[in-house]
Design a protein around this motif. Sequence first.
Motif, PDB file in Angstrom:
ATOM      1  N   ILE A 315     -11.593  97.522   6.957  1.00  0.00           N
ATOM      2  CA  ILE A 315     -11.482  99.192   7.018  1.00  0.00           C
ATOM      3  C   ILE A 315     -10.836  99.588   5.604  1.00  0.00           C
ATOM      4  CG2 ILE A 315      -8.719  99.001   7.570  1.00  0.00           C
ATOM      5  CD1 ILE A 315     -11.222 101.791   8.609  1.00  0.00           C
ATOM      6  N   THR A 316     -10.215  98.671   4.923  1.00  0.00           N
ATOM      7  CA  THR A 316     -10.229  99.023   3.406  1.00  0.00           C
ATOM      8  C   THR A 316     -11.420  99.184   2.504  1.00  0.00           C
ATOM      9  OG1 THR A 316      -8.059  97.402   3.262  1.00  0.00           O
ATOM     10  CG2 THR A 316      -8.756  98.307   1.215  1.00  0.00           C
ATOM     11  N   SER A 390      -1.773  97.565  -3.652  1.00  0.00           N
ATOM     12  CA  SER A 390      -1.627  96.368  -2.875  1.00  0.00           C
ATOM     13  C   SER A 390      -1.827  96.774  -1.308  1.00  0.00           C
ATOM     14  CB  SER A 390      -0.308  95.897  -2.961  1.00  0.00           C
ATOM     15  OG  SER A 390      -0.086  94.792  -2.230  1.00  0.00           O
ATOM     16  N   VAL A 391      -2.448  96.049  -0.540  1.00  0.00           N
ATOM     17  CA  VAL A 391      -2.881  96.426   0.892  1.00  0.00           C
ATOM     18  C   VAL A 391      -2.921  95.135   1.569  1.00  0.00           C
ATOM     19  CG1 VAL A 391      -5.129  96.594   0.401  1.00  0.00           C
ATOM     20  CG2 VAL A 391      -4.048  97.793   2.560  1.00  0.00           C
ATOM     21  N   GLY A 392      -2.353  95.163   2.850  1.00  0.00           N
ATOM     22  CA  GLY A 392      -2.963  94.116   3.955  1.00  0.00           C
ATOM     23  C   GLY A 392      -1.680  93.433   4.403  1.00  0.00           C
ATOM     24  N   PRO A 394       2.754  92.705   3.844  1.00  0.00           N
ATOM     25  CA  PRO A 394       4.069  92.955   2.831  1.00  0.00           C
ATOM     26  C   PRO A 394       3.863  91.969   1.622  1.00  0.00           C
ATOM     27  CG  PRO A 394       4.723  92.445   5.262  1.00  0.00           C
ATOM     28  CD  PRO A 394       3.296  91.966   5.007  1.00  0.00           C
ATOM     29  N   THR A 417       0.304 100.109  -0.239  1.00  0.00           N
ATOM     30  CA  THR A 417      -0.027 100.989   0.950  1.00  0.00           C
ATOM     31  C   THR A 417       0.001 100.451   2.192  1.00  0.00           C
ATOM     32  OG1 THR A 417      -2.356 100.387   0.345  1.00  0.00           O
ATOM     33  CG2 THR A 417      -1.557 102.196  -1.050  1.00  0.00           C
ATOM     34  N   TRP A 418       0.769 101.058   3.009  1.00  0.00           N
ATOM     35  CA  TRP A 418       0.695 100.485   4.338  1.00  0.00           C
ATOM     36  C   TRP A 418      -0.245 101.334   5.344  1.00  0.00           C
ATOM     37  CZ3 TRP A 418       1.239 102.687   9.222  1.00  0.00           C
ATOM     38  CH2 TRP A 418       1.270 101.780  10.465  1.00  0.00           C
ATOM     39  N   TRP A 419      -1.077 100.462   6.059  1.00  0.00           N
ATOM     40  CA  TRP A 419      -1.811 101.405   7.074  1.00  0.00           C
ATOM     41  C   TRP A 419      -2.750 100.234   7.975  1.00  0.00           C
ATOM     42  CZ3 TRP A 419      -7.567 102.231   5.902  1.00  0.00           C
ATOM     43  CH2 TRP A 419      -7.942 101.354   4.805  1.00  0.00           C
ATOM     44  N   THR A 421      -6.546  99.632  10.471  1.00  0.00           N
ATOM     45  CA  THR A 421      -7.924  99.813  10.760  1.00  0.00           C
ATOM     46  C   THR A 421      -7.586 101.025  11.753  1.00  0.00           C
ATOM     47  OG1 THR A 421      -8.378  97.493  10.875  1.00  0.00           O
ATOM     48  CG2 THR A 421      -9.842  98.974  12.041  1.00  0.00           C
ATOM     49  N   GLU A 422      -6.654 101.064  12.599  1.00  0.00           N
ATOM     50  CA  GLU A 422      -6.738 102.328  13.560  1.00  0.00           C
ATOM     51  C   GLU A 422      -6.233 103.680  13.053  1.00  0.00           C
ATOM     52  OE1 GLU A 422      -5.169  99.477  13.805  1.00  0.00           O
ATOM     53  OE2 GLU A 422      -5.574  98.533  15.624  1.00  0.00           O
ATOM     54  N   ASP A 508       3.748  97.118  14.450  1.00  0.00           N
ATOM     55  CA  ASP A 508       4.687  96.607  13.240  1.00  0.00           C
ATOM     56  C   ASP A 508       6.087  96.776  13.452  1.00  0.00           C
ATOM     57  OD1 ASP A 508       2.344  95.819  12.031  1.00  0.00           O
ATOM     58  OD2 ASP A 508       2.561  97.002  10.523  1.00  0.00           O
ATOM     59  N   ILE A 520       8.232  96.860   5.713  1.00  0.00           N
ATOM     60  CA  ILE A 520       7.442  96.716   7.000  1.00  0.00           C
ATOM     61  C   ILE A 520       7.740  94.940   7.159  1.00  0.00           C
ATOM     62  CG2 ILE A 520       5.059  95.988   7.869  1.00  0.00           C
ATOM     63  CD1 ILE A 520       5.846  98.952   7.445  1.00  0.00           C
ATOM     64  N   ARG A 523       4.225  92.064  12.177  1.00  0.00           N
ATOM     65  CA  ARG A 523       3.560  92.133  13.516  1.00  0.00           C
ATOM     66  C   ARG A 523       4.493  91.993  14.635  1.00  0.00           C
ATOM     67  NH1 ARG A 523      -0.411  95.570  13.788  1.00  0.00           N
ATOM     68  NH2 ARG A 523      -0.999  94.729  15.769  1.00  0.00           N
ATOM     69  N   ASN A 529      -1.225  87.591  10.623  1.00  0.00           N
ATOM     70  CA  ASN A 529      -1.727  88.210   9.482  1.00  0.00           C
ATOM     71  C   ASN A 529      -1.899  87.205   8.554  1.00  0.00           C
ATOM     72  OD1 ASN A 529      -2.178  89.800   6.986  1.00  0.00           O
ATOM     73  ND2 ASN A 529      -1.003  91.528   8.036  1.00  0.00           N
ATOM     74  N   ARG A 534      -6.087  90.497   9.947  1.00  0.00           N
ATOM     75  CA  ARG A 534      -5.298  90.247  11.470  1.00  0.00           C
ATOM     76  C   ARG A 534      -5.994  89.262  12.206  1.00  0.00           C
ATOM     77  NH1 ARG A 534      -4.192  95.528  14.726  1.00  0.00           N
ATOM     78  NH2 ARG A 534      -5.304  96.741  13.103  1.00  0.00           N
TER      79      ARG A 534
HETATM   80  O1  PRX Z   1       1.123  94.530   9.703  1.00  0.00           O
HETATM   81  C1  PRX Z   1       0.390  95.658   9.099  1.00  0.00           C
HETATM   82  C2  PRX Z   1      -0.405  94.836   7.812  1.00  0.00           C
HETATM   83  O2  PRX Z   1      -1.782  94.938   8.212  1.00  0.00           O
HETATM   84  C3  PRX Z   1      -1.694  95.348   9.581  1.00  0.00           C
HETATM   85  C4  PRX Z   1      -3.076  96.178   9.582  1.00  0.00           C
HETATM   86  O3  PRX Z   1      -4.314  95.072   9.494  1.00  0.00           O
HETATM   87  P1  PRX Z   1      -5.620  95.798   9.612  1.00  0.00           P
HETATM   88  O4  PRX Z   1      -6.062  96.741  10.404  1.00  0.00           O
HETATM   89  O5  PRX Z   1      -6.419  94.603   9.464  1.00  0.00           O
HETATM   90  O6  PRX Z   1      -5.718  96.676   8.120  1.00  0.00           O
HETATM   91  C5  PRX Z   1      -5.508  95.967   6.858  1.00  0.00           C
HETATM   92  C6  PRX Z   1      -5.717  97.147   5.941  1.00  0.00           C
HETATM   93  C7  PRX Z   1      -5.113  98.408   6.025  1.00  0.00           C
HETATM   94  C8  PRX Z   1      -0.613  96.378   9.712  1.00  0.00           C
HETATM   95  O7  PRX Z   1      -0.296  96.568  11.036  1.00  0.00           O
HETATM   96  N1  PRX Z   1      -0.303  95.804   6.810  1.00  0.00           N
HETATM   97  C9  PRX Z   1      -1.216  96.468   6.202  1.00  0.00           C
HETATM   98  N2  PRX Z   1      -0.991  96.846   4.883  1.00  0.00           N
HETATM   99  C10 PRX Z   1       0.682  96.502   4.571  1.00  0.00           C
HETATM  100  C11 PRX Z   1       0.834  95.805   5.763  1.00  0.00           C
HETATM  101  N3  PRX Z   1       2.145  95.168   6.043  1.00  0.00           N
HETATM  102  C12 PRX Z   1       2.909  95.599   5.020  1.00  0.00           C
HETATM  103  N4  PRX Z   1       2.565  96.219   3.780  1.00  0.00           N
HETATM  104  C13 PRX Z   1       1.436  96.783   3.732  1.00  0.00           C
HETATM  105  N5  PRX Z   1       1.200  97.632   2.675  1.00  0.00           N
END
Ligand code: PRX
Length: 652
Positions: A315-316, A390-392, A394, A417-419, A421-422, A508, A520, A523, A529, A534
């Motif tokens: 998704i990123t 940073s993403v993906g 913690p 950045t926390w987010w 796929t959904e 989460d 965060i 999961r 992760n 995931r």
């Molecule tokens: O647990 C969280 C973690 O990645 C999950 C989402 O995974 P996915 O759908 O593959 O997307 C990854 C890219 C957006 C989340 O439920 N996660 C993602 N970003 C962070 C994170 N955990 C902590 N800090 C973040 N910045």
Amino acid sequence: MPDQTITSVSRENRKFRPSAEFKAQANLGSEALYKRLYAESVNSPEKFWSKQAKEHLVWRKPFKQVLKWQAPHAQWFLGGKLNVAENCLDRHLGTQRENKAALIFEGEPGDVRTITYRQLHGHVSQLAQVIESMGIGAGDRVAIYLPMIPEAVIAMLACARVGAIHTVVFGGFSPEALKDRINDCKAKLVITADGGWRRGKVIELKANVDKAVEGTPTVQTVMVVKRCGNPVTMKAGRDVWWQDTAAAAAKPHKAKAFDAEHPLFILYTSGSTGKPKGVLHTSAGYLLGAKMSAHYVFDLKETDRYFCSADIGWITGHSYVVYGLLANGSTIFIYEGAPNQPEPDRFWQMIDRHALTILYTAPTAIRAFMRWGDDYVRRHRLDSLRLLGSVGEPINPEAWIWYHTLIGKKRCPIVDTWWQTETGCIMISPLPGVTATKPGSATRPFFGVVAKVVDDQCREVPRNSGGKLVITQPWPSMLRTLWGDDDRYVRQYFSEFPGRPEIYFTGDGARQDEDGYFWIVGRIDDVLNVSGHRIGTAEIESALVSHPSVAEAAAVGRPDELKGQALCVFVTLKAGYAASEELKEQLRSHVGKEIGSLAKPDTIRFAAGLPKTRSGKIMRRILKEIAAGGAVKGDISTLDDFSVVAALQSDE
Ligand code: PRX
């Protein structure tokens, strides 16, 4: 919910405020303005989003209704029509961006291509005509299985242009995984390449597609980009070369307008049970979320050259390589290969070579760079960089400080950045011109995001205690359903709290600190992760038991310095099979074949039996403790046979 999954032990007190210099030039540099906009976005969401949608998107027909929320189903910008590709490309033609680089590409062997907005528009229009002539139109599904090359971006945008729904499958997935995804969405067309470069070798993508499409009755055409020149078999009547077809189409392409809620893409992601989930995103809401968040979170400027190291298979790559960035008219940099090819300083070399200004990467990559050594970084200037992301997963404070010091030279703000796929776009993140950051915290919610940490009854927990992270109001870029399985959509995301169908459960665990910052914890379901990706334990287990020697398998994560979580599997063998190192290797490659290398277990342990409850459920909590090398603590009263645990522990 087991306690230990939400108990947060990290306490990080350092705070990093944006510099006066950064603040002065930021797209949003005033805390008061942020607070006002945030309050408006959550108190009067329809007014807020209506204004943003008019400002940020190009509409062919204006929308009549901002939101229709019949929890848990949302529709945004009803009555409106637009074309997503037009919003990413055509809108920039005739402006000063027309001859600006939309995309700079560097292949692993070192080949470089620069494509302007005008040229990218040309390539996308050509491909749109080609796929239309193949009978692909609105609503048809197209699978994209490509390396990180410009054609991947072109293919996504061409689908969007003709209203086809793309499903990008990461090039590291196996033929089996590709086949399942194609069959789930019944794709008619597959776009692939002969191969892609990775660590000096060719990954044979076309050969993988050949295997996959043996079992996919819906696929009529396979389009092949010539990238590596490796030998491939082309099946007459089914396979065509991209380069041949592109040359045939030359007329300008008039893009049709589609409904705001027209499906844009399906992206498969791991769930805790069974097969991957086809997350469905639609057009206007998704694009608005991606564009607006990119503008604010990355503080995008006309002169930026933005590098996100994620593959478009995730998704990123969708939101923050392609849609969010091109809609903003930015210059994106994409790189095909491995970060340590030919040497572990490849990223730093490329940043200097192309004067890149923003780097968005994952903690697992940062930890790898740390391990490879600071010397590789110190050889390079990195003075073009102005912002890091940073993403993906913690980010651990050590990695954060290293990133800040060695890469950002203490000058660049870091946006964690926390987010998901959904969620489609960034939900919790600092805004670099206003938010004081704390290493390891994604800080505060983005506009329109109402995030809360709650207990099992959906009551907010006190500050600094752990709970479940939920989102309590719909947002434009949220997923709309799971492809072909709306029941699972409702069950998975909106059924955590009985009688509260409007509460989105993220899966989460998190806590909010005294400043309201979110931390965060990870999961809380059976999803791991690993390296920011995931992986559902159920998928790995079912891959293992599909091997003739395996009777039963359980997959768990254990903390790993480099990958965040390492994958540890416990396997019981069928009678007649003996445990051996050779069998471990066979099982590893079997999982690699079934799912892809990313899911290969780090550790395989053979066991005479697995710990189970009396009703026969595997107690993964116990296996997790054993995998982490610790003693089995906590309640084991539901355990059926303690001798199993004793045997597992004496094993190590
Ligand atoms: O647990 C969280 C973690 O990645 C999950 C989402 O995974 P996915 O759908 O593959 O997307 C990854 C890219 C957006 C989340 O439920 N996660 C993602 N970003 C962070 C994170 N955990 C902590 N800090 C973040 N910045």
